[in-house]
Motif scaffolding. Structure first.
Motif, PDB file in Angstrom:
ATOM      1  N   MET A 226     -33.506  36.661  -5.113  1.00 55.29           N
ATOM      2  CA  MET A 226     -33.174  35.243  -4.949  1.00 55.29           C
ATOM      3  C   MET A 226     -34.413  34.490  -4.452  1.00 55.29           C
ATOM      4  O   MET A 226     -35.090  34.922  -3.527  1.00 55.29           O
ATOM      5  N   LYS A 227     -34.692  33.348  -5.077  1.00 54.35           N
ATOM      6  CA  LYS A 227     -35.871  32.567  -4.734  1.00 54.35           C
ATOM      7  C   LYS A 227     -35.580  31.619  -3.562  1.00 54.35           C
ATOM      8  O   LYS A 227     -34.448  31.219  -3.335  1.00 54.35           O
ATOM      9  N   VAL A 228     -36.630  31.265  -2.851  1.00 56.56           N
ATOM     10  CA  VAL A 228     -36.542  30.346  -1.716  1.00 56.56           C
ATOM     11  C   VAL A 228     -37.422  29.135  -2.006  1.00 56.56           C
ATOM     12  O   VAL A 228     -38.633  29.279  -2.204  1.00 56.56           O
TER      13      VAL A 228
ATOM     14  N   GLN B  39     -36.679  22.832 -10.766  1.00 57.84           N
ATOM     15  CA  GLN B  39     -35.565  23.514 -11.431  1.00 57.84           C
ATOM     16  C   GLN B  39     -36.056  24.525 -12.455  1.00 57.84           C
ATOM     17  O   GLN B  39     -35.514  25.638 -12.571  1.00 57.84           O
ATOM     18  N   LYS B  40     -37.094  24.196 -13.203  1.00 57.65           N
ATOM     19  CA  LYS B  40     -37.578  25.081 -14.264  1.00 57.65           C
ATOM     20  C   LYS B  40     -38.127  26.396 -13.732  1.00 57.65           C
ATOM     21  O   LYS B  40     -38.237  27.385 -14.467  1.00 57.65           O
ATOM     22  N   TYR B  41     -38.477  26.444 -12.444  1.00 54.98           N
ATOM     23  CA  TYR B  41     -38.999  27.674 -11.850  1.00 54.98           C
ATOM     24  C   TYR B  41     -37.895  28.509 -11.194  1.00 54.98           C
ATOM     25  O   TYR B  41     -38.145  29.634 -10.761  1.00 54.98           O
ATOM     26  N   ILE B  42     -36.702  27.958 -11.105  1.00 59.66           N
ATOM     27  CA  ILE B  42     -35.597  28.644 -10.436  1.00 59.66           C
ATOM     28  C   ILE B  42     -34.745  29.431 -11.419  1.00 59.66           C
ATOM     29  O   ILE B  42     -34.365  30.573 -11.168  1.00 59.66           O
ATOM     30  N   GLY B  43     -34.462  28.823 -12.556  1.00 56.07           N
ATOM     31  CA  GLY B  43     -33.603  29.476 -13.532  1.00 56.07           C
ATOM     32  C   GLY B  43     -32.138  29.291 -13.185  1.00 56.07           C
ATOM     33  O   GLY B  43     -31.774  28.576 -12.248  1.00 56.07           O
ATOM     34  N   ASN B  44     -31.276  29.965 -13.918  1.00 59.41           N
ATOM     35  CA  ASN B  44     -29.832  29.805 -13.762  1.00 59.41           C
ATOM     36  C   ASN B  44     -29.290  30.826 -12.761  1.00 59.41           C
ATOM     37  O   ASN B  44     -28.548  31.746 -13.102  1.00 59.41           O
ATOM     38  N   GLU B  45     -29.679  30.659 -11.501  1.00 55.12           N
ATOM     39  CA  GLU B  45     -29.260  31.596 -10.463  1.00 55.12           C
ATOM     40  C   GLU B  45     -29.166  30.871  -9.125  1.00 55.12           C
ATOM     41  O   GLU B  45     -29.739  29.799  -8.938  1.00 55.12           O
ATOM     42  N   ASP B  46     -28.422  31.457  -8.209  1.00 57.97           N
ATOM     43  CA  ASP B  46     -28.365  30.909  -6.858  1.00 57.97           C
ATOM     44  C   ASP B  46     -29.749  30.985  -6.226  1.00 57.97           C
ATOM     45  O   ASP B  46     -30.558  31.871  -6.553  1.00 57.97           O
ATOM     46  N   PHE B  47     -30.010  30.064  -5.326  1.00 61.92           N
ATOM     47  CA  PHE B  47     -31.302  30.068  -4.633  1.00 61.92           C
ATOM     48  C   PHE B  47     -31.131  29.472  -3.250  1.00 61.92           C
ATOM     49  O   PHE B  47     -30.083  28.928  -2.909  1.00 61.92           O
TER      50      PHE B  47
ATOM     51  N   LEU C 161     -27.752  27.475  -2.469  1.00 56.51           N
ATOM     52  CA  LEU C 161     -27.293  26.570  -3.521  1.00 56.51           C
ATOM     53  C   LEU C 161     -27.044  27.321  -4.825  1.00 56.51           C
ATOM     54  O   LEU C 161     -27.791  28.233  -5.181  1.00 56.51           O
ATOM     55  N   LYS C 162     -26.008  26.899  -5.516  1.00 55.93           N
ATOM     56  CA  LYS C 162     -25.776  27.374  -6.874  1.00 55.93           C
ATOM     57  C   LYS C 162     -26.562  26.488  -7.847  1.00 55.93           C
ATOM     58  O   LYS C 162     -26.856  25.327  -7.531  1.00 55.93           O
ATOM     59  N   PRO C 163     -26.872  26.992  -9.044  1.00 56.28           N
ATOM     60  CA  PRO C 163     -27.617  26.172  -9.999  1.00 56.28           C
ATOM     61  C   PRO C 163     -26.878  24.899 -10.408  1.00 56.28           C
ATOM     62  O   PRO C 163     -27.508  23.928 -10.843  1.00 56.28           O
ATOM     63  N   GLU C 164     -25.553  24.879 -10.222  1.00 57.15           N
ATOM     64  CA  GLU C 164     -24.790  23.668 -10.535  1.00 57.15           C
ATOM     65  C   GLU C 164     -25.202  22.479  -9.671  1.00 57.15           C
ATOM     66  O   GLU C 164     -24.842  21.341  -9.970  1.00 57.15           O
ATOM     67  N   VAL C 165     -25.960  22.748  -8.627  1.00 55.24           N
ATOM     68  CA  VAL C 165     -26.400  21.648  -7.767  1.00 55.24           C
ATOM     69  C   VAL C 165     -27.247  20.645  -8.544  1.00 55.24           C
ATOM     70  O   VAL C 165     -27.301  19.458  -8.203  1.00 55.24           O
ATOM     71  N   PHE C 166     -27.889  21.100  -9.613  1.00 54.54           N
ATOM     72  CA  PHE C 166     -28.747  20.188 -10.373  1.00 54.54           C
ATOM     73  C   PHE C 166     -27.938  19.154 -11.153  1.00 54.54           C
ATOM     74  O   PHE C 166     -28.497  18.157 -11.621  1.00 54.54           O
ATOM     75  N   ASN C 167     -26.630  19.355 -11.272  1.00 56.19           N
ATOM     76  CA  ASN C 167     -25.767  18.317 -11.848  1.00 56.19           C
ATOM     77  C   ASN C 167     -25.713  17.084 -10.947  1.00 56.19           C
ATOM     78  O   ASN C 167     -25.349  15.991 -11.394  1.00 56.19           O
TER      79      ASN C 167
END
Length: 258
Positions: free
Chosen positions: A1-3, A114-122, A192-198
């Protein structure tokens, strides 16, 4: 998981230090506070970081690109301009440094990585606050509550002593720098879940993460609070820097979990 770490603000309230460097590079015990924050996460096994750069971001780039050099013994052969490294004490960090704009606000900075995180929790936090928060427990809490966002909630220490008065206005009790037990505040250390970018659509460069995005997450019942009762301290002003430095020198650095 990324920080993800916010490290691009101007740090105007700490201008004694930040005139020459970004606030995350202000040192505690000879190391930038940014390094201390990374060490907290690393202790729990998280070593991949995305740092949102802004004000004087080149200084942070120079620090990490030269980190191995500055933490190793060297043999320099001037005849052929070669360097041999010995006994390096470098960290296991993998750090992505992202230019997010000198004046961009926090929501815009998060949107841009966002592009460096991918579709994963962070995870996400600020580059100027340290804590002894248990990251493993925080993650478990986030998974159990299954919200898009989890924030670490903390209580501020009062800067003043508290008085309890009796009917005759005599002091019946005195509490030195007690916590404000009636108020919880944002202590960073998000999951955060990736849905946060919504919640970060459109041009967010002039939007604070702490304003509309978090407010809307709360309105949608998608923001959980992990209550942390232990140590937490931001480095907002010079007095905070001095307090943190004193704690480190006196072997009382409560955030030093490693």
């Amino acid at each position: 998981m990324k920080v993800v770490i916010f490290a691009g603000g101007l740090g105007t309230r700490l201008s004694e230090e930040t005139d020459v460097r970004p606030k995350p590079m202000v040192e505690i015990g000879g190391k930038p506070i940014l390094w201390h924050i990374m060490k907290i996460y690393s202790h729990y096994g998280f070593n991949e970081f995305i740092v949102c750069l802004g004000y004087k971001g080149y200084i942070i780039k120079e620090y990490f690109t030269q980190y191995f050099l500055h933490n190793a013994d060297l043999t320099v052969d001037l005849a052929n301009n070669s360097i041999a490294y010995h006994a390096s004490s470098s960290e296991h960090f993998k750090v992505t440094l992202v230019e997010t704009g000198a004046l961009t606000k926090t929501a815009g900075r998060l949107q841009q990585v966002q592009k460096y995180i991918g579709n994963e929790d962070f995870m996400l936090t600020y580059g100027d606050g340290v804590s002894d928060v248990n990251i493993s427990q925080l993650l478990d809490y986030h998974k159990q509550h299954n919200k898009i966002a989890t924030v670490t909630a903390v209580q501020l220490d009062s800067r003043f002593g508290g008085l309890e008065l009796d009917a005759d206005d005599n002091v019946s009790a005195f509490r030195e720098k007690a916590k404000d037990e009636g108020k919880w505040i944002n202590g960073g250390f998000f999951v955060l879940k990736p849905e946060v970018f919504n919640y970060l659509s459109g041009n967010m460069n002039n939007m604070m993460w702490e304003d509309e995005p978090l407010e809307q997450l709360a309105n949608d019942a998608q923001l959980a609070a992990f209550k942390h009762m232990g140590f937490w301290k931001p480095m907002d002003a010079l007095r905070d820097k001095i307090e943190l430095e004193d704690m480190w020198k006196n072997n009382n650095a409560k955030w030093k979990v490693w």
